[in-house]
Design a protein around this motif. Sequence first.
Motif, mmCIF file in Angstrom:
data_model
loop_
_atom_site.group_PDB
_atom_site.id
_atom_site.type_symbol
_atom_site.label_atom_id
_atom_site.label_comp_id
_atom_site.label_asym_id
_atom_site.label_seq_id
_atom_site.Cartn_x
_atom_site.Cartn_y
_atom_site.Cartn_z
ATOM 1 N N TYR A 285 44.158 31.391 36.674
ATOM 2 C CA TYR A 285 43.396 32.422 35.957
ATOM 3 C C TYR A 285 43.927 33.823 36.275
ATOM 4 O O TYR A 285 43.936 34.698 35.408
ATOM 5 N N THR A 286 44.418 34.043 37.489
ATOM 6 C CA THR A 286 44.968 35.359 37.840
ATOM 7 C C THR A 286 46.273 35.643 37.109
ATOM 8 O O THR A 286 46.660 36.801 36.955
ATOM 9 N N TRP A 287 46.960 34.610 36.672
ATOM 10 C CA TRP A 287 48.204 34.788 35.923
ATOM 11 C C TRP A 287 47.957 34.963 34.434
ATOM 12 O O TRP A 287 48.804 35.506 33.722
ATOM 13 N N THR A 288 46.803 34.495 33.949
ATOM 14 C CA THR A 288 46.578 34.504 32.503
ATOM 15 C C THR A 288 45.499 35.481 32.031
ATOM 16 O O THR A 288 45.565 35.950 30.902
ATOM 17 N N ASP A 289 44.516 35.782 32.891
ATOM 18 C CA ASP A 289 43.375 36.564 32.419
ATOM 19 C C ASP A 289 43.015 37.778 33.274
ATOM 20 O O ASP A 289 42.824 38.855 32.749
ATOM 21 N N ASP A 290 42.862 37.580 34.566
ATOM 22 C CA ASP A 290 42.346 38.648 35.425
ATOM 23 C C ASP A 290 43.091 38.627 36.756
ATOM 24 O O ASP A 290 42.811 37.788 37.616
ATOM 25 N N ARG A 291 44.051 39.528 36.925
ATOM 26 C CA ARG A 291 44.904 39.550 38.115
ATOM 27 C C ARG A 291 44.109 39.650 39.418
ATOM 28 O O ARG A 291 44.526 39.140 40.447
ATOM 29 N N MET A 292 42.960 40.282 39.411
ATOM 30 C CA MET A 292 42.200 40.491 40.643
ATOM 31 C C MET A 292 41.113 39.440 40.878
ATOM 32 O O MET A 292 40.319 39.566 41.796
ATOM 33 N N TRP A 293 41.073 38.388 40.078
ATOM 34 C CA TRP A 293 40.090 37.318 40.264
ATOM 35 C C TRP A 293 40.287 36.695 41.636
ATOM 36 O O TRP A 293 41.409 36.450 42.066
ATOM 37 N N ARG A 294 39.208 36.426 42.343
ATOM 38 C CA ARG A 294 39.294 35.930 43.705
ATOM 39 C C ARG A 294 38.750 34.515 43.859
ATOM 40 O O ARG A 294 39.230 33.725 44.663
ATOM 41 N N LYS A 295 37.741 34.175 43.095
ATOM 42 C CA LYS A 295 37.013 32.922 43.300
ATOM 43 C C LYS A 295 37.640 31.754 42.537
ATOM 44 O O LYS A 295 38.648 31.901 41.870
ATOM 45 N N THR A 296 36.988 30.585 42.663
ATOM 46 C CA THR A 296 37.375 29.447 41.839
ATOM 47 C C THR A 296 36.797 29.664 40.447
ATOM 48 O O THR A 296 36.079 30.629 40.213
ATOM 49 N N ARG A 297 37.077 28.773 39.546
ATOM 50 C CA ARG A 297 36.481 28.852 38.202
ATOM 51 C C ARG A 297 35.319 27.875 38.071
ATOM 52 O O ARG A 297 34.802 27.652 37.001
ATOM 53 N N MET A 298 34.897 27.301 39.188
ATOM 54 C CA MET A 298 33.787 26.345 39.197
ATOM 55 C C MET A 298 32.493 27.028 38.777
ATOM 56 O O MET A 298 32.109 28.043 39.359
ATOM 57 N N PRO A 299 31.814 26.499 37.770
ATOM 58 C CA PRO A 299 30.543 27.103 37.341
ATOM 59 C C PRO A 299 29.504 27.066 38.458
ATOM 60 O O PRO A 299 29.529 26.187 39.320
ATOM 61 N N ASN A 300 28.607 28.043 38.439
ATOM 62 C CA ASN A 300 27.500 28.051 39.392
ATOM 63 C C ASN A 300 26.213 28.378 38.651
ATOM 64 O O ASN A 300 26.202 28.531 37.440
ATOM 65 N N LYS A 301 25.134 28.520 39.387
ATOM 66 C CA LYS A 301 23.817 28.736 38.765
ATOM 67 C C LYS A 301 23.602 30.167 38.281
ATOM 68 O O LYS A 301 22.660 30.435 37.558
ATOM 69 N N ILE A 302 24.463 31.088 38.665
ATOM 70 C CA ILE A 302 24.305 32.493 38.284
ATOM 71 C C ILE A 302 25.285 32.789 37.150
ATOM 72 O O ILE A 302 26.463 33.045 37.380
ATOM 73 N N ALA A 303 24.799 32.779 35.932
ATOM 74 C CA ALA A 303 25.675 32.947 34.758
ATOM 75 C C ALA A 303 26.390 34.290 34.746
ATOM 76 O O ALA A 303 27.513 34.404 34.270
ATOM 77 N N ALA A 304 25.745 35.324 35.273
ATOM 78 C CA ALA A 304 26.342 36.662 35.256
ATOM 79 C C ALA A 304 27.458 36.803 36.287
ATOM 80 O O ALA A 304 28.216 37.768 36.252
ATOM 81 N N CYS A 305 27.576 35.855 37.180
ATOM 82 C CA CYS A 305 28.583 35.922 38.237
ATOM 83 C C CYS A 305 29.305 34.577 38.329
ATOM 84 O O CYS A 305 29.066 33.797 39.251
ATOM 85 N N PRO A 306 30.195 34.279 37.393
ATOM 86 C CA PRO A 306 30.850 32.970 37.374
ATOM 87 C C PRO A 306 31.789 32.764 38.552
ATOM 88 O O PRO A 306 32.261 33.717 39.156
ATOM 89 N N GLY A 307 32.039 31.518 38.833
ATOM 90 C CA GLY A 307 32.970 31.178 39.903
ATOM 91 C C GLY A 307 32.259 30.974 41.229
ATOM 92 O O GLY A 307 31.090 31.304 41.387
ATOM 93 N N THR A 308 32.984 30.392 42.161
ATOM 94 C CA THR A 308 32.454 30.112 43.489
ATOM 95 C C THR A 308 33.448 30.625 44.514
ATOM 96 O O THR A 308 34.645 30.410 44.390
ATOM 97 N N ASP A 309 32.951 31.303 45.537
ATOM 98 C CA ASP A 309 33.814 31.815 46.592
ATOM 99 C C ASP A 309 34.180 30.649 47.513
ATOM 100 O O ASP A 309 33.320 30.106 48.193
ATOM 101 N N PRO A 310 35.451 30.231 47.526
ATOM 102 C CA PRO A 310 35.806 29.017 48.239
ATOM 103 C C PRO A 310 35.645 29.059 49.759
ATOM 104 O O PRO A 310 35.404 28.037 50.370
ATOM 105 N N ASN A 311 35.767 30.208 50.373
ATOM 106 C CA ASN A 311 35.643 30.209 51.832
ATOM 107 C C ASN A 311 34.193 30.368 52.287
ATOM 108 O O ASN A 311 33.932 30.413 53.477
ATOM 109 N N ARG A 312 33.253 30.390 51.392
ATOM 110 C CA ARG A 312 31.838 30.469 51.769
ATOM 111 C C ARG A 312 31.080 29.209 51.362
ATOM 112 O O ARG A 312 29.876 29.134 51.503
ATOM 113 N N ASN A 313 31.783 28.240 50.844
ATOM 114 C CA ASN A 313 31.116 27.061 50.304
ATOM 115 C C ASN A 313 31.719 25.760 50.775
ATOM 116 O O ASN A 313 31.941 24.847 50.010
ATOM 117 N N TRP A 314 31.992 25.656 52.032
ATOM 118 C CA TRP A 314 32.516 24.410 52.564
ATOM 119 C C TRP A 314 31.330 23.556 52.912
ATOM 120 O O TRP A 314 31.195 22.615 53.387
#
Length: 84
Positions: free
Chosen positions: A55-84
């Motif tokens: 996604y950082t190569w195609t849409d948003d260079r500064m994207w940090r999280k995964t593209r995994m959907p979560n319960k907060i629609a306004a804040c898509p993605g999941t922070d991988p180092n906070r969700n082990w």
Amino acid sequence: DGGLHAREWITTATVSYMLNEALSKYAAGESEVVSIVDSMDLLFAPILNPDGYDYTWTDDRMWRKTRMPNKIAACPGTDPNRNW
């Protein structure tokens, strides 16, 4: 572990470099490396967040999280180092 945070492109290159060095030196018979590799289980993960990395190569260079959907629609993605 490389590519945990999608925008940190250098981490994938760093892990790939480390793996190349370990394999090359092992193949060359460098005793220190042979000793380490033969006595341990080494795991190299060049990219742990492939969907975010892509996604950082195609849409948003500064994207940090995964593209995994979560319960907060306004804040898509999941922070991988906070969700082990």
